[in-house]
Design an enzyme around this catalytic site. Sequence first.
Site, PDB file in Angstrom:
ATOM      1  N   SER A   1      -1.825  -1.565  -8.746  1.00 16.08           N
ATOM      2  CA  SER A   1      -1.707  -2.912  -8.183  1.00 16.08           C
ATOM      3  C   SER A   1      -1.755  -3.937  -9.310  1.00 16.08           C
ATOM      4  CB  SER A   1      -2.849  -3.178  -7.200  1.00 16.08           C
ATOM      5  OG  SER A   1      -2.747  -2.296  -6.093  1.00 16.08           O
TER       6      SER A   1
ATOM      7  N   LYS B   1       8.680   4.801  -3.173  1.00 20.72           N
ATOM      8  CA  LYS B   1       7.760   5.524  -2.279  1.00 20.72           C
ATOM      9  C   LYS B   1       8.485   5.932  -0.982  1.00 20.72           C
ATOM     10  CE  LYS B   1       3.742   3.530  -4.461  1.00 20.72           C
ATOM     11  NZ  LYS B   1       2.342   3.109  -4.317  1.00 20.72           N
TER      12      LYS B   1
ATOM     13  N   GLU C   1      -1.134   9.139  -5.562  1.00 21.53           N
ATOM     14  CA  GLU C   1      -1.095   9.429  -4.127  1.00 21.53           C
ATOM     15  C   GLU C   1      -0.899  10.915  -3.864  1.00 21.53           C
ATOM     16  OE1 GLU C   1       0.677   4.986  -3.278  1.00 21.53           O
ATOM     17  OE2 GLU C   1       2.012   6.712  -3.137  1.00 21.53           O
TER      18      GLU C   1
ATOM     19  N   GLU D   1      -2.281   4.960 -14.003  1.00 18.81           N
ATOM     20  CA  GLU D   1      -2.423   4.499 -12.629  1.00 18.81           C
ATOM     21  C   GLU D   1      -3.882   4.631 -12.206  1.00 18.81           C
ATOM     22  OE1 GLU D   1       0.229   6.806 -10.222  1.00 18.81           O
ATOM     23  OE2 GLU D   1       1.799   5.307 -10.443  1.00 18.81           O
TER      24      GLU D   1
ATOM     25  N   GLY E   1      -3.997  -0.522  -3.924  1.00 19.39           N
ATOM     26  CA  GLY E   1      -4.243  -0.995  -2.571  1.00 19.39           C
ATOM     27  C   GLY E   1      -5.623  -1.576  -2.332  1.00 19.39           C
TER      28      GLY E   1
ATOM     29  N   ASN F   1       9.228   2.731  -8.252  1.00 17.44           N
ATOM     30  CA  ASN F   1       8.972   3.816  -7.311  1.00 17.44           C
ATOM     31  C   ASN F   1       9.043   3.241  -5.907  1.00 17.44           C
ATOM     32  OD1 ASN F   1       8.000   5.936  -5.773  1.00 17.44           O
ATOM     33  ND2 ASN F   1       5.895   5.769  -6.519  1.00 17.44           N
TER      34      ASN F   1
ATOM     35  N   HIS G   1       1.558  11.781  -9.399  1.00 18.39           N
ATOM     36  CA  HIS G   1       1.267  10.432  -8.921  1.00 18.39           C
ATOM     37  C   HIS G   1      -0.085  10.418  -8.203  1.00 18.39           C
ATOM     38  CE1 HIS G   1       1.573   6.755  -6.527  1.00 18.39           C
ATOM     39  NE2 HIS G   1       2.485   6.345  -7.398  1.00 18.39           N
TER      40      HIS G   1
END
Length: 212
Positions: A211, A11, A97, A167, A173, A9, A95
């Site tokens: 991550s 992004k 985010e 995820e 992050g 991905n 996702h």
Amino acid sequence: MRKILVAANWKMNTTPTTAKKLIGAIIKEHERGNYHDILICPPFTSLGVVSRHIQNNDIALGAQNHSQHVNGAYTGEISASMLKDIGCKYVLIGHSERRVLMKESNDIISEKFNTAIAHDLIPILCVGETINEREQGQTKAVIQNQIDIATQGYDFKKKACFVVAYEPIWAIGSGNTPKPKDVNTIHEFIKDVVQSASENNLRPHVLYGGSV
């Protein structure tokens, strides 16, 4: 034995110019040894250039998102049919985010999931828990709820064609990552959840997307 699926991905990174260089390097490396199924998910503006460059190999193209609406007056949105027409095979749905930053609800994610299926795109359903949910021991309950709601309306009697990506929101992050054994435990749980909902002993591809 089916190959491992490796998804990238990108992004909100790369322009069409830089995407052309990057996909060229990936193709060159991939041709050295075709050991995995490779999926590239570039930004919308780079889908066209990546699609053209992977036409003669088995690298798959995916999008990072699409609208839950089929078409209409939705300025700035991208439809599933647009993605299909440009050469996408996969699309990321839910996702972390999008869930956190764009406030996408489980119901919206369900609409997107079923819209992708209806347009012959393979959804990669992203699931995961927050740090508070993890600390309260709710990880499995949260993930099962996310899968259950997203797949509402999906006919599991047919051969299922979707991927699930774990995820953990708390890992992205933060510098904190789950241990491999913990990821494996959640992956097996996800497979069990999907398998219990189906009648064809389905064992879907399950990815880790946090991550590392």
